[in-house]
Design an enzyme around this catalytic site. Structure first.
Site, PDB file in Angstrom:
ATOM      1  N   ARG B  77      49.425   9.139  76.178  1.00 32.97           N
ATOM      2  CA  ARG B  77      50.278  10.317  76.200  1.00 32.97           C
ATOM      3  C   ARG B  77      49.649  11.480  76.967  1.00 32.97           C
ATOM      4  NH1 ARG B  77      52.668   8.703  72.163  1.00 32.97           N
ATOM      5  NH2 ARG B  77      50.590   8.161  71.480  1.00 32.97           N
ATOM      6  N   THR B  78      48.427  11.835  76.576  1.00 33.34           N
ATOM      7  CA  THR B  78      47.799  13.009  77.172  1.00 33.34           C
ATOM      8  C   THR B  78      47.600  12.817  78.667  1.00 33.34           C
ATOM      9  OG1 THR B  78      46.650  13.317  75.084  1.00 33.34           O
ATOM     10  CG2 THR B  78      45.842  14.585  76.938  1.00 33.34           C
ATOM     11  N   LYS B 105      26.890   1.961  85.936  1.00 29.43           N
ATOM     12  CA  LYS B 105      25.668   1.719  86.716  1.00 29.43           C
ATOM     13  C   LYS B 105      24.601   2.744  86.375  1.00 29.43           C
ATOM     14  CE  LYS B 105      28.524   0.075  90.515  1.00 29.43           C
ATOM     15  NZ  LYS B 105      29.086   0.498  91.804  1.00 29.43           N
ATOM     16  N   ARG B 127      38.669  14.172  79.271  1.00 27.86           N
ATOM     17  CA  ARG B 127      38.599  13.674  77.897  1.00 27.86           C
ATOM     18  C   ARG B 127      37.284  12.909  77.777  1.00 27.86           C
ATOM     19  NH1 ARG B 127      43.065  10.778  74.331  1.00 27.86           N
ATOM     20  NH2 ARG B 127      43.556  12.977  74.146  1.00 27.86           N
ATOM     21  N   HIS B 155      41.041  19.553  70.736  1.00 23.81           N
ATOM     22  CA  HIS B 155      42.053  19.025  71.651  1.00 23.81           C
ATOM     23  C   HIS B 155      43.040  20.181  71.859  1.00 23.81           C
ATOM     24  CE1 HIS B 155      44.734  16.579  73.774  1.00 23.81           C
ATOM     25  NE2 HIS B 155      44.893  15.566  72.965  1.00 23.81           N
TER      26      HIS B 155
END
Lengths: 179, 328
Positions: B77-78, B105, B127, B155
């Site tokens: 969603r975000t 890596k 995020r 958030h």
């Protein structure tokens, strides 16, 4: 700062009546035409024109307001982002004759933005532009007005201010000169 | 570029050309925002909500801006909401997901970010599974950071769209009683919601099993309840949160079935309360666990409005933060 009166209350009223007559000549009963005032200051003029037209033609004139903030070409070039005003176009402009309305026609950049903005609502048959005051010789873009209340010659450093009864208690148009 | 030096005559009040700005240059958390910031974001979001309901849902405002979406953690969603918001503002976007990147890596977060920024990126939306990652990056890099969720911390865009949706449904947030139900301990949505709701003048209660309510949460000025019926009787709005199993290192309750029996929002419990309660859920919904389908799809549920408003609110945040980027 020196101020000069360009139009007084009576002259503003006469000018709006004349603009109405010119609009009726081209748009008849307004069944295929709509008025769109540009936020923030074109709204007062578009409402006046709507009232004047409806009294003359006895027909409803569709009128909306358009904010052009997100279509401006100077985003990020000002100190702070502009907070937009309300856009309210609750009718379709598809195949309609649109008349954009603003109080002062200065650089032409607002009208350029408005042309882009209005197209996001559909494909109008034609777009015209009406202004109460045209400042000649200071446009930055090749744009002209179709209906003009009064043309005045100004230099860039001058400022035209339109006062409206609804907001300032009287109708008056002033020119401020920096001398 | 030369600034306009003309002084406006004193007698004229340009009420609508209201130039305001945010007090922040990054959106790291709701804690840093003032009430006035939230009001500016909401007012701007109103305009964007109108824009995304036009036949052509796009404006050219950010055509000279590039935004990178850095998602070090799963999101549907975000991520989609941010991408749509950016595209509807005409920004160029690049997407980055941790799974198939050089992180594997051994590259550090700052190196990854700086490499992306070298490609002339203006805004990073990030995020990250670690709390504080967004703040860390804001300190270490020279760009605008928007936090799309950092660990169990904040958030902010979710909280803003939740409050915006409450305001849209009920007229205002001030004075409303809002209960957050579920896994408060692991939820970044809960913390951001508490800050945002309190700044807007709402009263907040948290409700959930003792093990999922942080010990010192009362310090934030919220009420605590472990009885869902009492909590629902108290509130006007219920924001139902998901059990964040992926963040739970130990077992906090005996079973999902027992959790549902104690804390599920369902028709039976709401019928007893006999008043309309607005239902929010930040998604993803585990139907039948924290909320039943009947309630999630009921007329008092504004879950899908939240998703629509998410795009408008994120457009507003990006627009307002992008305004501070120096084009020269």
């Amino acid at each position: 700062m020196k101020s000069t009166e360009i139009l007084n209350s009576l002259q503003v009223s006469l000018t709006i009546n004349r603009l109405c007559s010119q609009l009726i000549e081209n748009h008849h009963d307004f069944s295929e035409s709509v008025l769109i005032g540009l936020q923030p200051n074109g709204i007062f003029l578009s409402n006046r024109l709507k009232n004047c037209l409806e009294n003359s033609i006895n027909n409803k004139v569709l009128t909306g307001s358009l904010d052009i903030t997100f279509f401006r070409d100077d985003f990020g070039r000002k100190d702070k982002p502009l907070i937009p005003s309300v856009t309210n176009i609750d009718f379709s402009i598809e195949n309609k004759k649109v008349i954009l309305i603003d109080d002062v026609f200065f650089t032409g950049r607002t009208v350029r933005s408005a042309l882009d903005a209005v197209m996001t609502f559909g494909r109008p048959l034609s777009v015209e532009f009406l202004t109460l005051i045209e400042r000649r010789f200071v446009q930055n873009l090749p744009i002209r007005a179709d209906y003009i209340g009064k043309s005045i010659d100004t230099i860039k450093e001058e400022k035209v201010t339109v006062l409206w009864q609804e907001e300032h208690g009287k109708d008056q148009i002033l020119l401020y000169s920096p001398i | 570029m030369a600034r306009r030096t003309w002084e406006r005559p004193n007698i004229v009040v340009f009420t609508n050309l209201n130039m305001k700005e945010l007090s922040i240059s990054h959106l790291l958390g709701i804690k840093d925002l003032t009430k006035s910031d939230i009001d500016v974001i909401f007012k701007t979001a109103d305009s964007f909500k109108e824009v995304i309901n036009r036949p052509i849902k796009k404006v050219p405002t950010l055509r000279d801006i590039t935004i990178a979406n850095l998602f070090f953690e799963n999101s549907t969603r975000t991520k989609l909401s941010f991408e749509l918001a950016e595209k509807r503002l005409s920004a160029d976007i690049v997407n980055f997901t941790a799974g198939n990147s050089s992180l594997k890596k051994g590259e550090t977060l700052v190196d990854t970010a700086n490499n992306i920024l070298s490609m002339k990126v203006d805004i990073l939306v990030m995020r990250h599974p670690h709390s504080g990652a967004a703040k860390f990056l804001a300190e270490k890099t020279n760009t605008v950071i928007i936090n799309a969720g950092d660990g169990t911390h904040e958030h902010p865009t979710q909280a803003l769209l939740d409050c915006y949706s409450i305001k849209e449904k009920l007229g205002e947030v001030k004075g409303k009683k809002v209960v957050l139900i579920g896994d408060i301990k692991h939820s970044r949505v809960a913390l951001s919601n508490i800050f945002a709701l309190q700044k807007l003048g709402a009263k907040v209660m948290v409700c959930g099993p003792t093990t999922l309510i942080p010990k010192y949460i009362k310090e934030l000025g919220v009420e605590v309840s472990h009885d869902i019926e009492k909590a629902l009787k108290w509130c006007d709005v219920a924001n139902v949160l998901r059990i964040q199993l992926e963040r739970q290192d130990i077992q906090y309750f005996p079973s999902i079935r027992e959790y549902s029996q104690q804390f599920q929002v369902n028709k039976e419990i709401l019928q007893n309360i006999k008043k309309p309660i607005t239902i929010l859920h930040p998604g993803p919904i585990n139907r039948g666990v924290e909320i039943t389908s009947e309630i999630a799809d009921s007329e008092n549920s504004i879950i899908l409005n939240q998703v629509e408003n998410g795009v408008a609110v994120r457009m507003a945040i990006i627009y307002l933060l992008a305004g501070s980027i120096n084009r020269s």
